[in-house]
Design an enzyme around this catalytic site. Structure first.
Site, short mmCIF file in Angstrom:
data_model
loop_
_atom_site.label_atom_id
_atom_site.label_comp_id
_atom_site.label_asym_id
_atom_site.label_seq_id
_atom_site.Cartn_x
_atom_site.Cartn_y
_atom_site.Cartn_z
CB SER A 22 36.05 60.12 29.18
OG SER A 22 36.11 59.49 30.44
CE LYS A 71 32.14 52.29 35.49
NZ LYS A 71 33.19 52.58 36.46
CG ASP A 107 36.90 51.94 36.94
OD1 ASP A 107 37.29 52.94 36.31
OD2 ASP A 107 35.70 51.58 36.97
N GLY A 131 34.99 51.46 51.51
CA GLY A 131 33.97 51.41 50.48
C GLY A 131 33.80 50.00 49.92
CB ALA A 132 31.74 47.45 49.81
N GLY A 133 31.40 49.83 47.04
CA GLY A 133 30.58 50.13 45.87
C GLY A 133 31.32 49.73 44.60
N GLY A 134 30.86 50.28 43.47
CA GLY A 134 31.42 49.91 42.17
C GLY A 134 32.92 50.15 42.07
CB ALA A 135 35.03 53.14 42.62
N1 LIG Z 1 38.87 58.84 40.59
C1 LIG Z 1 38.18 58.04 39.82
O1 LIG Z 1 38.61 57.67 38.71
C2 LIG Z 1 36.85 57.54 40.27
C3 LIG Z 1 36.26 56.42 39.63
C4 LIG Z 1 35.03 55.96 40.09
C5 LIG Z 1 34.39 56.60 41.15
N2 LIG Z 1 35.00 57.68 41.74
C6 LIG Z 1 34.36 58.34 42.89
O2 LIG Z 1 34.33 57.38 43.94
C7 LIG Z 1 33.16 57.57 44.74
C8 LIG Z 1 32.42 56.22 44.83
O3 LIG Z 1 31.95 55.86 43.54
P1 LIG Z 1 31.20 54.46 43.27
O4 LIG Z 1 30.92 54.42 41.83
O5 LIG Z 1 31.90 53.32 43.89
O6 LIG Z 1 29.81 54.72 44.05
P2 LIG Z 1 28.81 53.65 44.68
O7 LIG Z 1 28.87 52.37 43.95
O8 LIG Z 1 27.51 54.37 44.83
O9 LIG Z 1 29.40 53.38 46.17
C9 LIG Z 1 29.38 54.38 47.15
C10 LIG Z 1 30.21 53.94 48.36
O10 LIG Z 1 30.27 55.03 49.29
C11 LIG Z 1 29.73 54.62 50.54
N3 LIG Z 1 29.04 55.77 51.15
C12 LIG Z 1 28.18 56.61 50.55
N4 LIG Z 1 27.76 57.55 51.44
C13 LIG Z 1 28.36 57.26 52.62
C14 LIG Z 1 28.34 57.85 53.91
N5 LIG Z 1 27.60 58.95 54.16
N6 LIG Z 1 29.11 57.30 54.89
C15 LIG Z 1 29.87 56.21 54.64
N7 LIG Z 1 29.94 55.60 53.44
C16 LIG Z 1 29.18 56.12 52.44
C17 LIG Z 1 28.78 53.50 50.22
O11 LIG Z 1 28.57 52.72 51.37
P3 LIG Z 1 27.26 51.78 51.50
O12 LIG Z 1 27.60 50.50 50.78
O13 LIG Z 1 27.10 51.60 52.96
O14 LIG Z 1 26.12 52.53 50.87
C18 LIG Z 1 29.59 52.76 49.13
O15 LIG Z 1 30.62 51.99 49.69
C19 LIG Z 1 32.37 58.68 44.06
O16 LIG Z 1 32.67 59.89 44.72
C20 LIG Z 1 32.93 58.73 42.65
O17 LIG Z 1 32.84 60.00 42.05
C21 LIG Z 1 36.21 58.15 41.33
#
Ligand SMILES: NC(=O)c1ccc[n+]([C@@H]2O[C@H](COP(=O)([O-])OP(=O)(O)OC[C@H]3O[C@@H](n4cnc5c(N)ncnc54)[C@H](OP(=O)(O)O)[C@@H]3O)[C@@H](O)[C@H]2O)c1
Length: 286
Positions: A22, A71, A107, A131-135
């Site tokens: 950023s 966040k 986001d 996915g169901a994490g933060g992003a």
């Molecule tokens: N381009 C952008 O602007 C941007 C912005 C934010 C994030 N990102 C990227 O997006 C990704 C996710 O970020 P986040 O902040 O949402 O992370 P997070 O909250 O930790 O969520 C991670 C997600 O990935 C899944 N996951 C992790 N390992 C896995 C595996 N081996 N097999 C299947 N699913 C798996 C998790 O599933 P479970 O719920 O089952 O654990 C969860 O849904 C990261 O790589 C981050 O760098 C990019």
């Protein structure tokens, strides 16, 4: 850039923060528009979040970006929170306007802008979100408002269910939830137009992994992988090899930053400048 007594200060708080792109993108944007702003990164421990947010007012910063793991915790110290950020329970942008702190989340908007600006329309389309994490949370609500149908698939299926129920209520649209097993991906992708990977699968160092076997992709399925490290993931390479439209994770990064820039400055962000700054940095690091 000349820093003076009038320079407005913006920044990002997180822990860790050293990797943040950023400062590079935002300072390039301020300079391109000749704005008297500067953007810095601050490492803030979880125990210091309230002090940091109150410091925005005390030091008269114009605003902050907020990244992991703050966040959600910053929200308790803000005066007003935009509806989308309230729904997804996450703030990534704070604006200080006349000493009142406003919280937003760019986001989801950033992901939707990235798709649209790259020629992928959402209206009338069916989207599969992995996915169901933060992003994913932010993207799900922003996409659900515009697309016709949305399916949320996650390794931990109960989290996909919870996110689907939340977004269903907020966007008033039926959202499908399923696991990320290949048979569930296959069933949901059959009649879909857009696939978004918001899991961390494929991220460095595990760059040979993909959440979707290539056999399940096709040329008329647009793919956005929000993972941007590496710049081109295996999923993106596979989709490209089949002739599909691919939108890279850097595009989401740029447009979420562009949306924050616009909140602070009230001016259209110089997106091309931000893209060049981010890509130059990422390519150097690759
Ligand atoms: N381009 C952008 O602007 C941007 C912005 C934010 C994030 N990102 C990227 O997006 C990704 C996710 O970020 P986040 O902040 O949402 O992370 P997070 O909250 O930790 O969520 C991670 C997600 O990935 C899944 N996951 C992790 N390992 C896995 C595996 N081996 N097999 C299947 N699913 C798996 C998790 O599933 P479970 O719920 O089952 O654990 C969860 O849904 C990261 O790589 C981050 O760098 C990019």
């Amino acid at each position: 850039m000349t820093i003076s007594g009038k320079t407005r200060v913006c920044g990002v708080i997180g822990d860790p923060i050293e990797h943040s792109l950023s400062p590079i993108m935002q300072n390039a944007a301020f300079q391109a528009l000749d704005l008297d702003y500067v953007y810095l990164a601050f490492k803030v421990k979880p125990s210091c979040v309230a002090d940091a947010v109150n410091g925005i007012r005390a030091l008269n910063f114009r605003g902050l970006n907020v990244t992991m793991p703050h966040k959600k915790s910053v929200m308790a110290n803000l005066d007003r929170i935009d509806l989308s950020a309230q729904i997804i329970d996450s703030v990534n942008t704070i604006l200080n306007k006349d000493n009142l702190l406003f919280g937003f989340n760019t986001d989801g908007v950033g992901a939707v802008r990235a798709l649209k600006e790259n020629g992928v329309a959402l209206k009338g389309r069916k989207v599969v979100l992995l996915g169901a994490g933060g992003a994913a949370r932010a993207i799900a609500y922003a996409v659900a408002k515009e697309a016709d149908e949305l399916a949320v698939l996650n390794r931990t299926a109960k989290d996909a269910q919870a996110l689907a129920r939340l977004v269903e209520k907020a966007a008033n649209k039926r959202i499908v939830a399923a696991s990320i097993e290949p048979e569930d991906i296959d069933a949901n992708l059959q009649d879909s137009d857009i696939l978004i990977n918001a899991t961390s699968v494929g991220m460095k160092p595990r760059i040979d992994e993909t959440p979707v076997p290539i056999e399940l992709l096709r040329s008329n399925l647009a793919v956005m992988d929000i993972v941007y490290n590496p710049l081109e993931t295996k999923l993106a390479k596979d989709a490209k090899a089949l002739g599909a439209k691919v939108v890279s994770g850097v595009e989401m990064l740029i447009y979420q930053g562009a949306s924050s820039f616009e909140i602070w400055t009230g001016k259209s962000a110089p997106v091309e400048v931000m893209r060049k700054a981010a890509l130059t940095h990422l390519e150097k690091k690759a």
